[in-house]
Design a protein around this motif. Sequence first.
Motif, PDB file in Angstrom:
ATOM      1  N   GLN A  99       0.805  -1.212   0.000  1.00 36.87           N
ATOM      2  CA  GLN A  99       0.000   0.000   0.000  1.00 36.87           C
ATOM      3  C   GLN A  99       0.845   1.272   0.000  1.00 36.87           C
ATOM      4  O   GLN A  99       0.470   2.279  -0.615  1.00 36.87           O
ATOM      5  CB  GLN A  99      -0.939   0.003   1.216  1.00 36.87           C
ATOM      6  CG  GLN A  99      -1.862   1.207   1.301  1.00 36.87           C
ATOM      7  CD  GLN A  99      -2.721   1.365   0.066  1.00 36.87           C
ATOM      8  OE1 GLN A  99      -3.662   0.612  -0.158  1.00 36.87           O
ATOM      9  NE2 GLN A  99      -2.390   2.348  -0.786  1.00 36.87           N
ATOM     10  N   VAL A 100       1.981   1.274   0.677  1.00 33.44           N
ATOM     11  CA  VAL A 100       2.800   2.495   0.749  1.00 33.44           C
ATOM     12  C   VAL A 100       3.439   2.849  -0.592  1.00 33.44           C
ATOM     13  O   VAL A 100       4.023   3.929  -0.730  1.00 33.44           O
ATOM     14  CB  VAL A 100       3.900   2.363   1.835  1.00 33.44           C
ATOM     15  CG1 VAL A 100       3.282   2.219   3.220  1.00 33.44           C
ATOM     16  CG2 VAL A 100       4.844   1.209   1.528  1.00 33.44           C
ATOM     17  N   THR A 101       3.301   1.980  -1.587  1.00 39.64           N
ATOM     18  CA  THR A 101       3.901   2.261  -2.895  1.00 39.64           C
ATOM     19  C   THR A 101       2.980   3.070  -3.804  1.00 39.64           C
ATOM     20  O   THR A 101       3.384   3.457  -4.902  1.00 39.64           O
ATOM     21  CB  THR A 101       4.273   0.950  -3.611  1.00 39.64           C
ATOM     22  OG1 THR A 101       3.081   0.188  -3.876  1.00 39.64           O
ATOM     23  CG2 THR A 101       5.229   0.118  -2.766  1.00 39.64           C
ATOM     24  N   PHE A 102       1.714   3.300  -3.379  1.00 44.20           N
ATOM     25  CA  PHE A 102       0.800   4.093  -4.210  1.00 44.20           C
ATOM     26  C   PHE A 102      -0.273   4.732  -3.336  1.00 44.20           C
ATOM     27  O   PHE A 102      -0.507   4.321  -2.194  1.00 44.20           O
ATOM     28  CB  PHE A 102       0.141   3.211  -5.290  1.00 44.20           C
ATOM     29  CG  PHE A 102      -0.799   2.166  -4.746  1.00 44.20           C
ATOM     30  CD1 PHE A 102      -2.161   2.427  -4.589  1.00 44.20           C
ATOM     31  CD2 PHE A 102      -0.322   0.911  -4.394  1.00 44.20           C
ATOM     32  CE1 PHE A 102      -3.021   1.468  -4.092  1.00 44.20           C
ATOM     33  CE2 PHE A 102      -1.181  -0.063  -3.884  1.00 44.20           C
ATOM     34  CZ  PHE A 102      -2.533   0.216  -3.742  1.00 44.20           C
ATOM     35  N   ASN A 103      -0.910   5.782  -3.878  1.00 43.08           N
ATOM     36  CA  ASN A 103      -2.048   6.414  -3.217  1.00 43.08           C
ATOM     37  C   ASN A 103      -3.221   6.465  -4.211  1.00 43.08           C
ATOM     38  O   ASN A 103      -3.113   5.933  -5.319  1.00 43.08           O
ATOM     39  CB  ASN A 103      -1.693   7.808  -2.699  1.00 43.08           C
ATOM     40  CG  ASN A 103      -1.133   8.710  -3.785  1.00 43.08           C
ATOM     41  OD1 ASN A 103      -1.521   8.618  -4.952  1.00 43.08           O
ATOM     42  ND2 ASN A 103      -0.209   9.592  -3.419  1.00 43.08           N
ATOM     43  N   ARG A 104      -4.291   7.113  -3.842  1.00 42.84           N
ATOM     44  CA  ARG A 104      -5.478   7.154  -4.714  1.00 42.84           C
ATOM     45  C   ARG A 104      -5.180   7.835  -6.058  1.00 42.84           C
ATOM     46  O   ARG A 104      -5.591   7.348  -7.121  1.00 42.84           O
ATOM     47  CB  ARG A 104      -6.633   7.874  -4.011  1.00 42.84           C
ATOM     48  CG  ARG A 104      -7.356   7.038  -2.974  1.00 42.84           C
ATOM     49  CD  ARG A 104      -8.577   7.771  -2.424  1.00 42.84           C
ATOM     50  NE  ARG A 104      -9.264   6.991  -1.408  1.00 42.84           N
ATOM     51  CZ  ARG A 104     -10.239   6.122  -1.646  1.00 42.84           C
ATOM     52  NH1 ARG A 104     -10.641   5.909  -2.895  1.00 42.84           N
ATOM     53  NH2 ARG A 104     -10.805   5.460  -0.660  1.00 42.84           N
ATOM     54  N   ALA A 105      -4.482   8.953  -5.993  1.00 43.04           N
ATOM     55  CA  ALA A 105      -4.186   9.698  -7.218  1.00 43.04           C
ATOM     56  C   ALA A 105      -3.310   8.882  -8.154  1.00 43.04           C
ATOM     57  O   ALA A 105      -3.542   8.849  -9.377  1.00 43.04           O
ATOM     58  CB  ALA A 105      -3.513  11.020  -6.869  1.00 43.04           C
ATOM     59  N   GLN A 106      -2.303   8.222  -7.593  1.00 40.95           N
ATOM     60  CA  GLN A 106      -1.406   7.409  -8.427  1.00 40.95           C
ATOM     61  C   GLN A 106      -2.153   6.214  -9.023  1.00 40.95           C
ATOM     62  O   GLN A 106      -1.946   5.851 -10.176  1.00 40.95           O
ATOM     63  CB  GLN A 106      -0.224   6.944  -7.586  1.00 40.95           C
ATOM     64  CG  GLN A 106       0.733   8.069  -7.212  1.00 40.95           C
ATOM     65  CD  GLN A 106       1.763   7.631  -6.183  1.00 40.95           C
ATOM     66  OE1 GLN A 106       1.475   6.789  -5.319  1.00 40.95           O
ATOM     67  NE2 GLN A 106       2.950   8.211  -6.253  1.00 40.95           N
ATOM     68  N   ALA A 107      -3.023   5.605  -8.205  1.00 35.28           N
ATOM     69  CA  ALA A 107      -3.785   4.456  -8.692  1.00 35.28           C
ATOM     70  C   ALA A 107      -4.699   4.859  -9.850  1.00 35.28           C
ATOM     71  O   ALA A 107      -4.883   4.106 -10.812  1.00 35.28           O
ATOM     72  CB  ALA A 107      -4.606   3.854  -7.561  1.00 35.28           C
ATOM     73  N   LYS A 108      -5.250   6.062  -9.776  1.00 36.60           N
ATOM     74  CA  LYS A 108      -6.141   6.549 -10.825  1.00 36.60           C
ATOM     75  C   LYS A 108      -5.384   6.869 -12.106  1.00 36.60           C
ATOM     76  O   LYS A 108      -5.889   6.676 -13.214  1.00 36.60           O
ATOM     77  CB  LYS A 108      -6.879   7.791 -10.321  1.00 36.60           C
ATOM     78  CG  LYS A 108      -7.993   8.261 -11.231  1.00 36.60           C
ATOM     79  CD  LYS A 108      -8.778   9.396 -10.600  1.00 36.60           C
ATOM     80  CE  LYS A 108      -9.936   9.831 -11.483  1.00 36.60           C
ATOM     81  NZ  LYS A 108     -10.717  10.924 -10.859  1.00 36.60           N
ATOM     82  N   ALA A 109      -4.145   7.330 -11.958  1.00 37.57           N
ATOM     83  CA  ALA A 109      -3.349   7.737 -13.124  1.00 37.57           C
ATOM     84  C   ALA A 109      -2.689   6.553 -13.824  1.00 37.57           C
ATOM     85  O   ALA A 109      -2.448   6.597 -15.038  1.00 37.57           O
ATOM     86  CB  ALA A 109      -2.284   8.741 -12.685  1.00 37.57           C
ATOM     87  N   GLU A 110      -2.388   5.503 -13.077  1.00 35.63           N
ATOM     88  CA  GLU A 110      -1.671   4.362 -13.644  1.00 35.63           C
ATOM     89  C   GLU A 110      -2.629   3.417 -14.361  1.00 35.63           C
ATOM     90  O   GLU A 110      -3.812   3.337 -14.015  1.00 35.63           O
ATOM     91  CB  GLU A 110      -0.942   3.606 -12.525  1.00 35.63           C
ATOM     92  CG  GLU A 110       0.158   4.420 -11.866  1.00 35.63           C
ATOM     93  CD  GLU A 110       0.695   3.750 -10.606  1.00 35.63           C
ATOM     94  OE1 GLU A 110       0.115   2.713 -10.199  1.00 35.63           O
ATOM     95  OE2 GLU A 110       1.660   4.270 -10.027  1.00 35.63           O
ATOM     96  N   PRO A 111      -2.137   2.679 -15.361  1.00 36.90           N
ATOM     97  CA  PRO A 111      -2.991   1.699 -16.050  1.00 36.90           C
ATOM     98  C   PRO A 111      -3.360   0.552 -15.112  1.00 36.90           C
ATOM     99  O   PRO A 111      -2.595   0.201 -14.199  1.00 36.90           O
ATOM    100  CB  PRO A 111      -2.106   1.209 -17.208  1.00 36.90           C
ATOM    101  CG  PRO A 111      -0.705   1.498 -16.768  1.00 36.90           C
ATOM    102  CD  PRO A 111      -0.777   2.738 -15.940  1.00 36.90           C
ATOM    103  N   LEU A 112      -4.538  -0.023 -15.318  1.00 36.96           N
ATOM    104  CA  LEU A 112      -4.997  -1.128 -14.473  1.00 36.96           C
ATOM    105  C   LEU A 112      -4.152  -2.373 -14.719  1.00 36.96           C
ATOM    106  O   LEU A 112      -3.700  -2.630 -15.839  1.00 36.96           O
ATOM    107  CB  LEU A 112      -6.469  -1.428 -14.766  1.00 36.96           C
ATOM    108  CG  LEU A 112      -7.461  -0.309 -14.412  1.00 36.96           C
ATOM    109  CD1 LEU A 112      -8.868  -0.686 -14.865  1.00 36.96           C
ATOM    110  CD2 LEU A 112      -7.444  -0.025 -12.912  1.00 36.96           C
TER     111      LEU A 112
END
Length: 477
Positions: A324-337
């Motif tokens: 979890q510490v490797t990403f946040n909500r904004a990063q998850a939204k910007a990165e490809p699924l």
Amino acid sequence: MFTDALFANVRYPKFYTTPMAQVVLVGMTCFATVGMFSAVSNLGAGGTQDIALSDTANGVLYGCFAITGLVAGGINNLLGPRLTLFIGTLGYALYVGALWCHQTQGTAWFLIFAGAILGISAALLWSAQGSIMMSYPLEKDKGKAFGIFWAIFQFGSFIGAVIALAINIKSGGLTAVSTSTYIAFLVIIFVGVASSVLILPPNKVIRGDGTIVKLEEHSKVHEELVEMWNALKDWRIIALLPMFFSSNYFYAYQGAINTAKFDGPTRALIATLEAAGAIVGALMIGYLVLDARFVGHRRTRGYLGLGIVTSMIIIVWAVGLAWQVTFNRAQAKAEPLINYHDKAFRGKGALFFFYYFGDSCYQALVYWIMSALSNDPFKLARYAGLYKAFQSAGAAGSFGMDAVATPFLNEILASWIMMLVSFPLAYVVLRTVKETNYGDEKMVYVSDVQEGKLEEAAADDHSIEKSEMAPAAVSET
């Protein structure tokens, strides 16, 4: 009650009146109702694709669930488990029908209304289920009873996840659920509704030691009011409230990161692994830990279960936190699924498998501790209702927390810390667990009923007990 009067003169086969037969039956009822509800959810929640509506419906559902859970145990004791379970199953049919209606007609209000009805009915179903699973078996079999029930119940979720996985792999995603699929699930749910009438009341169930679970079919209103208050002020139940509250709190977080990080086929695969983990975890802790033959003393088995569950939660959630510490909500939204073929998916399937493996073990421990405090089905129905009330309150809070886009890190820490706090309190309650409750509670034996000894016992204002059976009952645990 009407259903009990209808079957009053029926002669049941001996195997049918055994506790495990009843546990299997209630498991099949929940498989066909709760399990199919979960299965439809895995198929895309009716194709709603409306996060705001989903959050609203879930909030209403769990809010009504929490409020009704406070009194659901008393309602079960007044109506009996058969009628309570029957009423409890109806809400699942209505909700799945509402999902279908929303998909075809766009009736959002009906979905929210169905969520409220389901919250009320689900509280009744789970109080009846908890009473049967915790009170019908012998003390030495209560862990196994949980394992059997949970495995059957979760198999419904597993089926739905496998279907979703197959559809996703074939078409690349889920958009809407077909009418024929809805009809198939509703038919199964109505079979589950009908199966609830096969459940026997406690005065018809005979344990392996010859005892009847409870002589009375129903409680009385004034008794329930008094005993409900006694349950609410019992310090042991108060100490277990953190376990109750946190037991479903993490579902919102895990669902949120599942949606944020993975594509449709991968979410379906993860749902399959989660259901498999739940099944395996329930069977393993029920058979190999809580009812372990190599551990003679009941309290020691409880300590062993607590130690294993604590270790598991620490390890699995530490791994989850490291990811979890490797990403946040904004990063998850910007990165490809992420797709399950991608390198980034490595280890994630195992993480979600063990999330739900640990969830089964955690809930097994909660149920086992409650069932170790009493063998009385009326008392355990109240405990089950309170458990579900506070569990649902926690779930409602977690969905609310996620709905306002709380940072993922805060959500995982809140879920994890609450579970860790609950363990020392559970240990304190475990210290009060007796080797057996048979000597402290009224035990009525079939042979005594058949020989007409109840009248003699009533004259002395005592229950019919066979003191020579007490040592045998102790040795079985």
